[in-house]
Scaffold this active site. Structure first.
Site, PDB file in Angstrom:
ATOM      1  N   GLU A 233      -6.768  -1.358   1.467  1.00 34.21           N
ATOM      2  CA  GLU A 233      -5.796  -0.328   1.860  1.00 34.21           C
ATOM      3  C   GLU A 233      -6.423   1.028   1.582  1.00 34.21           C
ATOM      4  O   GLU A 233      -6.703   1.352   0.415  1.00 34.21           O
ATOM      5  CB  GLU A 233      -4.463  -0.481   1.113  1.00 34.21           C
ATOM      6  CG  GLU A 233      -3.650  -1.645   1.616  1.00 34.21           C
ATOM      7  CD  GLU A 233      -2.235  -1.706   1.046  1.00 34.21           C
ATOM      8  OE1 GLU A 233      -1.660  -0.644   0.761  1.00 34.21           O
ATOM      9  OE2 GLU A 233      -1.732  -2.838   0.877  1.00 34.21           O
TER      10      GLU A 233
ATOM     11  N   GLU B  79      -1.097  -5.855  -4.684  1.00 36.76           N
ATOM     12  CA  GLU B  79      -0.695  -4.860  -5.694  1.00 36.76           C
ATOM     13  C   GLU B  79       0.143  -5.528  -6.782  1.00 36.76           C
ATOM     14  O   GLU B  79       1.277  -5.119  -7.074  1.00 36.76           O
ATOM     15  CB  GLU B  79       0.038  -3.662  -5.043  1.00 36.76           C
ATOM     16  CG  GLU B  79      -0.883  -2.914  -4.086  1.00 36.76           C
ATOM     17  CD  GLU B  79      -0.407  -1.543  -3.631  1.00 36.76           C
ATOM     18  OE1 GLU B  79       0.753  -1.177  -3.906  1.00 36.76           O
ATOM     19  OE2 GLU B  79      -1.208  -0.822  -3.000  1.00 36.76           O
TER      20      GLU B  79
HETATM   21  O1  AHR Z   1       0.518   0.654   3.101  1.00 36.51           O
HETATM   22  C1  AHR Z   1       1.782   0.926   2.582  1.00 36.51           C
HETATM   23  C2  AHR Z   1       1.967   0.324   1.191  1.00 36.51           C
HETATM   24  O2  AHR Z   1       1.066   0.913   0.308  1.00 36.51           O
HETATM   25  C3  AHR Z   1       1.669  -1.149   1.064  1.00 36.51           C
HETATM   26  O3  AHR Z   1       2.759  -1.931   1.415  1.00 36.51           O
HETATM   27  C4  AHR Z   1       1.365  -1.304  -0.384  1.00 36.51           C
HETATM   28  O4  AHR Z   1       0.470  -2.358  -0.634  1.00 36.51           O
HETATM   29  C5  AHR Z   1       0.805   0.049  -0.769  1.00 36.51           C
HETATM   30  O5  AHR Z   1       1.393   0.549  -1.911  1.00 36.51           O
END
Ligand code: AHR
Length: 516
Positions: free
Chosen positions: A320, A196
């Site tokens: 994610e 991110e």
């Molecule tokens: O999964 C939780 C968080 O969500 C992670 O650390 C981040 O990459 C995302 O914003």
């Protein structure tokens, strides 16, 4: 009753019936003949140093009365082996961009302590580091997927981490790995270059990140037996400009994949995301609308990628995804601990169907996050452990891993709430190396069972069997008191009629069929 009146009533009844049947009937055509494989890496998992994901999840107190290897909890390992998790992404998430790998090697009692600034401000003792993670992956029989620190780290730090785990030379750093107990190189091939980077990973612009990626990637070296699969930090949700800039500025030979992060937030409001266990039908419906946005995201990001990479060399890695609700009341809000309901099983199955159906471009994904964090597969409480409804979906869907993708045409009724509709059914299908056909079907409708007639062109089969996950209420959950309330059951609602497969898929259920 007069004959005329009876006839009119009968006509009215049968018309209503056929209208009802028309509404509750779907058709599906499956064809063989694609050369696409559903990569097993779509079924990947994510474990961050966050809450009780690692500490208190995988890695427990040495005095906890459960079977362990070192401090790795083996009941958890065995459950995950059962669903064949193909890869595990680590150490973050946001945590990755403040993690310095040298803090997590060597004698445990001499490792520095750090503050986990992203997740609850807790002190991290670094007792779970590179070797412990790689031992865990070895026990799980899965591939490690490292996320390297670009935000607060250096090119040298990442480059040496790769040398430390992968080099078979007699360099000092490779020798240190031997001194720390593992003379053989680990051969880790999946490397994320930052996480991110548009947000917690450094608030970069895509142009700046693309330059950073090229710099880091240039010093991420291949060692014998470990050709790297470098994955660029990709867009947040529908940030199509990010994808465009990355694809334009980074040549395809330099990156194996680009990530995409998208969470289903029930209310769509990050300040008040919605409860994991208590929601109305309207709220459920909105959540499913948000879940189905994954189809649009994958399609649109893929279309942009096609412009720069028509041969689809670069993978889209949704590393994610999952439902993100408010934390369970009474828990540390920084630990992101949430329960997992039948709704979440439908979310998992729907996302996996989307990924399977885009397997030409989606060649990796990771559910966030394996144990005790967000949409988990497993919840633990001291020595107790439970399998969530989401776990059972991954159990059913493991048959699609590395199987040949079957193309499909689907015609389904809508599920309507108020003036809004979504498709009631979603499906994906594959054929494994032994010729067995697997079809996974999801019925999102809370009220109607739906009958599906399926034509299987060019595919031979004689028998059908299946498994189902469903429950009386969409809010139903497994608890430590009743850990098996939701479980897989034998499915008997499918039959062969002539050359057609006819399936009655119950409301709010996930079904996987096996045809031989
Ligand atoms: O999964 C939780 C968080 O969500 C992670 O650390 C981040 O990459 C995302 O914003």
């Amino acid at each position: 009753m007069s004959f005329k009146k009876y006839t009119l009533l009968a006509i009215a009844f049968f018309s209503a019936q056929s209208l009802c049947n028309a509404q509750n009937t779907a058709s599906l055509t499956l064809t063989g003949g694609t050369n696409l494989t559903i990569s097993k890496h779509i079924y990947g998992q994510f474990a961050e140093h966050l809450g009780h994901g690692i500490y208190g999840g995988f890695w427990v107190d040495k005095n906890l009365p459960v079977a362990k290897q070192d401090r790795i909890r083996l009941d958890v390992v065995n459950a995950l082996k059962q669903i064949k998790i193909p890869n595990l992404r680590w150490p973050g998430g946001c945590f990755a961009d403040e993690y310095h790998w040298r803090d997590g090697i060597g004698p445990s009692d001499q490792r520095p302590r750090m503050v986990n600034t992203n997740w609850g401000g807790v002190t991290e003792d670094n007792s779970f580091g590179t070797h412990e993670f790689l031992s865990l992956c070895s026990l799980l029989g899965c591939e490690p997927y490292f996320a390297a620190n670009v935000g607060s780290g250096t090119v040298e730090e990442m480059s040496k981490w790769i040398e430390y785990v992968n080099s078979n030379s007699n360099s000092t750093i490779a020798g240190l790995r031997g001194l720390n107990g593992h003379p053989d190189p680990y051969k880790v091939t999946f490397w994320g270059i930052g996480n991110e980077s548009w947000g917690c990973g450094g608030n970069m612009t895509p142009e700046f990140y693309a330059d950073q990626f090229k710099r880091y990637a240039a010093f991420a070296k291949d060692y014998p037996g470990a050709p790297l699969k470098k994955i660029a930090s990709g867009p947040n949700s529908d940030d199509y400009n990010w994808t465009s800039v990355i694809m334009k500025n980074i040549p395809s030979w330099m990156m194996w994949g680009i990530s995409l992060h998208y969470y289903t937030v029930p209310t769509g409001n990050w300040g008040h995301k919605g409860s994991a266990t208590s929601f109305t039908e309207n709220e459920y419906f909105e959540t499913m609308q948000r879940c189905l946005k994954m189809e649009e995201l994958v399609t649109k990001h893929s279309t942009i990628m096609d412009q720069y990479d028509p041969e689809k060399k670069v993978a889209l890695v949704v590393d994610e995804w999952g439902v993100w609700t408010d934390p369970e009341p009474g828990t540390n809000p920084g630990f992101l601990y949430q329960q997992n309901s039948m709704r979440d099983a439908l979310i998992a199955a729907t996302n996996l169907n989307i990924f399977n159906n885009h397997c030409d471009r989606v060649r990796g994904a990771a559910l966030a996050q394996t144990i005790n964090v967000l949409q988990s597969l497993i919840l633990t409480n001291n020595d107790k452990m439970l399998l969530t409804p989401t776990y059972h979906v991954f159990d059913m869907y493991k048959v699609h891993q590395d199987a040949k993708y079957l193309a499909l045409k689907l015609n389904v009724p809508n599920y309507q709430v108020g003036n809004n509709t979504i498709p009631a059914i979603n499906v994906s299908a594959s054929q494994d190396a032994s010729g067995k056909i697997h079809i996974s079907l999801v019925n999102l409708d809370l009220h109607n069972d739906i009958s599906i007639r399926t034509t299987l062109a060019e595919l031979n089969w004689k028998t059908v069997k299946g498994q189902i996950l469903t429950s009386a209420n969409i809010t139903d959950i497994n608890t430590f008191e009743k850990p098996d309330k939701l479980h897989l059951a034998k499915f008997t609602g499918a039959k062969k009629e002539g050359d057609k497969l006819v399936v009655l898929i119950p409301k709010k259920s996930v079904v996987t069929l096996e045809l031989e």
